[in-house]
Design a protein around this motif. Structure first.
Motif, short mmCIF file in Angstrom:
data_model
loop_
_atom_site.label_atom_id
_atom_site.label_comp_id
_atom_site.label_asym_id
_atom_site.label_seq_id
_atom_site.Cartn_x
_atom_site.Cartn_y
_atom_site.Cartn_z
N SER A 59 35.56 46.87 41.89
CA SER A 59 35.96 45.44 42.03
C SER A 59 34.83 44.71 41.45
O SER A 59 34.87 43.76 40.77
N ARG A 60 33.64 45.06 41.65
CA ARG A 60 32.29 44.22 41.45
C ARG A 60 32.04 44.32 39.81
O ARG A 60 32.09 43.25 38.90
N CYS A 91 44.73 40.95 40.22
CA CYS A 91 44.05 42.35 40.09
C CYS A 91 44.19 42.96 41.53
O CYS A 91 43.62 42.54 42.34
N GLU A 106 37.24 36.45 43.87
CA GLU A 106 37.41 37.82 44.80
C GLU A 106 38.02 37.55 46.08
O GLU A 106 37.44 36.58 46.73
N LEU A 166 36.87 33.35 37.93
CA LEU A 166 37.22 34.65 38.45
C LEU A 166 36.77 34.54 39.80
O LEU A 166 35.67 34.06 40.24
N GLN A 222 34.64 48.89 46.42
CA GLN A 222 33.91 47.52 45.96
C GLN A 222 33.26 47.82 44.85
O GLN A 222 32.90 46.72 44.11
N GLU A 273 34.60 37.99 34.75
CA GLU A 273 34.03 36.70 35.09
C GLU A 273 33.54 36.00 33.80
O GLU A 273 33.83 34.79 33.45
N ASP A 290 42.39 41.64 45.14
CA ASP A 290 40.99 42.00 45.02
C ASP A 290 40.37 41.04 44.17
O ASP A 290 39.21 40.55 44.53
N LEU A 291 40.99 40.65 43.20
CA LEU A 291 40.57 39.70 41.87
C LEU A 291 41.59 38.89 41.61
O LEU A 291 42.47 39.34 41.25
N GLY A 317 35.02 42.66 37.88
CA GLY A 317 34.63 41.36 38.07
C GLY A 317 33.74 40.80 37.21
O GLY A 317 33.94 39.58 36.80
#
Length: 182
Positions: free
Chosen positions: A48-49, A106, A68, A66, A45, A56, A83-84, A52
C-alpha cells in the motif's frame, strides 16, 4: 468500541456508524451491517505504501489527491474504507469522501477478504460511478485494472511481476509489481 458494537440492536445507521469514531480495526458499513477486519499484515501495508508513493506523485502532478484508508460514501448507509483512493481536491477534515469525488479506488487483496474485494466492493464501486478500480493481489503481486462500463467494471489490463502497468487515466504512472515489495 466493542461494547458499542455488540450491544447494538438492529441495523446500523450511517450516523451510528460515524459515532463509533476512529478505531484500530477497519470497520466498514454495508447497508446496515458492519464489516470488521483486523489490521492489515506488514506485507499488505508495504504494498500500500509503495503503491501510494507512486500514485501520490502522479496525482499531485494533475492536482488530484491520493488518500489512504478513508471513508468513502458510495450512497447513504454504504461506507467502505478502500486501501487507496485518488480524488479531486477534497476537504481534508471531513469524515467522509463522496464517491463522485473519487477517480480511482484501489484495494489490496488479503486472503481473508478476497471475496469482499473481488465481488462485493467491485459491484458497489461500479454502481457508485467510480470510473477506475485497481485490484492488487498481494500474494502474486498481480494488478488488475478495471474501467467502469455502465454499472459494471470491465478488465482493461492484468500486470504481473516482470511487466509494467502504464496508467494513463486518471493519472499517468508506471507501476512495476515487483517494486511494491522492494
Amino acid at each position: 468500541m466493542t461494547a458499542a458494537v455488540f450491544g447494538h440492536d438492529g441495523p446500523w445507521t450511517e450516523e451510528e456508524y460515524l459515532a463509533l469514531g476512529e478505531t484500530q480495526q477497519r470497520v466498514e458499513l454495508f447497508d446496515g451491517s458492519l464489516h470488521v477486519t483486523p489490521a492489515p499484515t506488514p506485507r499488505h501495508q508495504r504494498i500500500s505504501r509503495k503503491l501510494g508513493n507512486v500514485l501520490e506523485a502522479a496525482a499531485e502532478a494533475v492536482r488530484l489527491e491520493l488518500l489512504e484508508a478513508v471513508n468513502v460514501r458510495l450512497r447513504p448507509g454504504r461506507v467502505p474504507i478502500p486501501d487507496l483512493v485518488i480524488t479531486e481536491q477534497v476537504d481534508l477534515d471531513e469524515l467522509i469522501i463522496e464517491a463522485d469525488a473519487v477517480r480511482l479506488v484501489c484495494e489490496i487483496i488479503s486472503p481473508s477478504n478476497a471475496a469482499t474485494d473481488k465481488v462485493l466492493k467491485m459491484h458497489y464501486y461500479a454502481a457508485a460511478g467510480i470510473e477506475w478500480y485497481l485490484l492488487v493481489e498481494q500474494e502474486t503481486l498481480t494488478m488488475h485494472l478495471y474501467q467502469r462500463q455502465g454499472a459494471h467494471y470491465v478488465e482493461r489490463s492484468v500486470t504481473k511481476a516482470g511487466a509494467a502497468l502504464e496508467l494513463t487515466e486518471p493519472v499517468r504512472a508506471t507501476i512495476r509489481p515487483e517494486e511494491l515489495l522492494g
